[in-house]
Scaffold this motif. Structure first.
Motif, PDB file in Angstrom:
ATOM      1  N   ILE A  38       0.855  -1.182   0.000  1.00  0.00           N
ATOM      2  CA  ILE A  38       0.000   0.000   0.000  1.00  0.00           C
ATOM      3  C   ILE A  38       0.893   1.236   0.000  1.00  0.00           C
ATOM      4  CG2 ILE A  38      -1.688   1.301   1.342  1.00  0.00           C
ATOM      5  CD1 ILE A  38      -2.756  -1.368   2.344  1.00  0.00           C
ATOM      6  N   GLU A  40       2.136   4.289   1.204  1.00  0.00           N
ATOM      7  CA  GLU A  40       2.041   4.962   2.489  1.00  0.00           C
ATOM      8  C   GLU A  40       2.258   6.466   2.359  1.00  0.00           C
ATOM      9  OE1 GLU A  40       5.018   2.939   4.718  1.00  0.00           O
ATOM     10  OE2 GLU A  40       3.948   1.036   4.661  1.00  0.00           O
ATOM     11  N   ASP A  41       3.157   6.857   1.461  1.00  0.00           N
ATOM     12  CA  ASP A  41       3.484   8.268   1.316  1.00  0.00           C
ATOM     13  C   ASP A  41       4.093   8.464  -0.061  1.00  0.00           C
ATOM     14  OD1 ASP A  41       3.781  10.912   1.953  1.00  0.00           O
ATOM     15  OD2 ASP A  41       5.555  10.634   3.223  1.00  0.00           O
ATOM     16  N   LYS A  42       4.062   9.684  -0.553  1.00  0.00           N
ATOM     17  CA  LYS A  42       4.751  10.018  -1.790  1.00  0.00           C
ATOM     18  C   LYS A  42       5.193  11.455  -1.718  1.00  0.00           C
ATOM     19  CE  LYS A  42       1.126  11.319  -5.024  1.00  0.00           C
ATOM     20  NZ  LYS A  42       0.450  10.964  -6.241  1.00  0.00           N
ATOM     21  N   GLU A  64       6.549   5.624  -1.093  1.00  0.00           N
ATOM     22  CA  GLU A  64       6.960   4.760   0.014  1.00  0.00           C
ATOM     23  C   GLU A  64       6.010   3.575   0.090  1.00  0.00           C
ATOM     24  OE1 GLU A  64       7.735   5.037   4.786  1.00  0.00           O
ATOM     25  OE2 GLU A  64       7.873   6.852   3.585  1.00  0.00           O
ATOM     26  N   LEU A  65       6.576   2.383  -0.084  1.00  0.00           N
ATOM     27  CA  LEU A  65       5.827   1.125   0.016  1.00  0.00           C
ATOM     28  C   LEU A  65       6.452   0.280   1.107  1.00  0.00           C
ATOM     29  CD1 LEU A  65       5.459  -0.007  -3.708  1.00  0.00           C
ATOM     30  CD2 LEU A  65       3.686   0.870  -2.249  1.00  0.00           C
ATOM     31  N   ASN A  66       5.659  -0.187   2.048  1.00  0.00           N
ATOM     32  CA  ASN A  66       6.137  -1.062   3.116  1.00  0.00           C
ATOM     33  C   ASN A  66       7.344  -0.475   3.844  1.00  0.00           C
ATOM     34  OD1 ASN A  66       4.180  -2.863   2.208  1.00  0.00           O
ATOM     35  ND2 ASN A  66       5.621  -3.919   0.884  1.00  0.00           N
ATOM     36  N   GLY A  67       7.352   0.831   4.036  1.00  0.00           N
ATOM     37  CA  GLY A  67       8.451   1.472   4.740  1.00  0.00           C
ATOM     38  C   GLY A  67       9.699   1.670   3.903  1.00  0.00           C
ATOM     39  N   LYS A  69      11.481   3.510   0.625  1.00  0.00           N
ATOM     40  CA  LYS A  69      11.363   4.625  -0.315  1.00  0.00           C
ATOM     41  C   LYS A  69      11.867   4.168  -1.678  1.00  0.00           C
ATOM     42  CE  LYS A  69      11.994   9.069   1.125  1.00  0.00           C
ATOM     43  NZ  LYS A  69      12.776  10.260   1.506  1.00  0.00           N
ATOM     44  N   GLN A  82      -2.301   7.690  -2.713  1.00  0.00           N
ATOM     45  CA  GLN A  82      -1.986   7.182  -1.383  1.00  0.00           C
ATOM     46  C   GLN A  82      -3.086   6.231  -0.917  1.00  0.00           C
ATOM     47  OE1 GLN A  82      -1.206  10.456   1.218  1.00  0.00           O
ATOM     48  NE2 GLN A  82       0.913  10.608   0.579  1.00  0.00           N
ATOM     49  N   GLN A  83      -2.690   5.278  -0.096  1.00  0.00           N
ATOM     50  CA  GLN A  83      -3.565   4.261   0.502  1.00  0.00           C
ATOM     51  C   GLN A  83      -4.165   3.328  -0.549  1.00  0.00           C
ATOM     52  OE1 GLN A  83      -3.286   4.094   3.745  1.00  0.00           O
ATOM     53  NE2 GLN A  83      -2.140   5.999   3.714  1.00  0.00           N
ATOM     54  N   GLN A  85      -3.406  -0.103  -3.079  1.00  0.00           N
ATOM     55  CA  GLN A  85      -2.545  -1.269  -3.239  1.00  0.00           C
ATOM     56  C   GLN A  85      -1.947  -1.260  -4.646  1.00  0.00           C
ATOM     57  OE1 GLN A  85      -2.089  -3.738  -0.895  1.00  0.00           O
ATOM     58  NE2 GLN A  85      -0.852  -5.081  -2.154  1.00  0.00           N
TER      59      GLN A  85
END
Length: 98
Positions: A38, A40-42, A64-67, A69, A82-83, A85
């Protein structure tokens, strides 16, 4: 007779070594790294590079995917939300997003 057997063994050894080297080359050129998760951030950052004492600044788009970058192109950056899959597959030659 012994000389022919020795030449044969040397040729086979060279062929085997070359095939291992070629296999490593193919793996390094065409391996696919897959990251799924998912978003998480961009964001957008500034990347400074130095080429022969010429400093340049470029925009660097990341998600950012799964922590983790991941640096992506502008097209991929604009296409993800964001959010959501997604699945990112990257090779040495580019990226594909699903």
């Amino acid at each position: 007779m012994m000389k022919k057997i020795l030449y044969f063994i040397i040729w086979i050894s060279c062929i085997v070594l070359l095939s291992f080297a070629y296999e490593d080359y193919l793996y390094s050129q065409f391996k696919v790294d897959v990251v799924e998760g998912i978003v998480e951030d961009k964001g957008v950052g500034i990347k400074t590079s130095n080429v022969y004492a010429n400093f340049t600044e470029e925009r660097e788009y990341w998600i950012e995917l799964n922590g983790e970058k991941i640096i992506v192109s502008k097209g991929i950056y604009e296409g993800v939300q964001q959010q959501k899959q997604i699945k990112v597959m990257s090779t040495q030659h580019g990226m594909v997003i699903e």
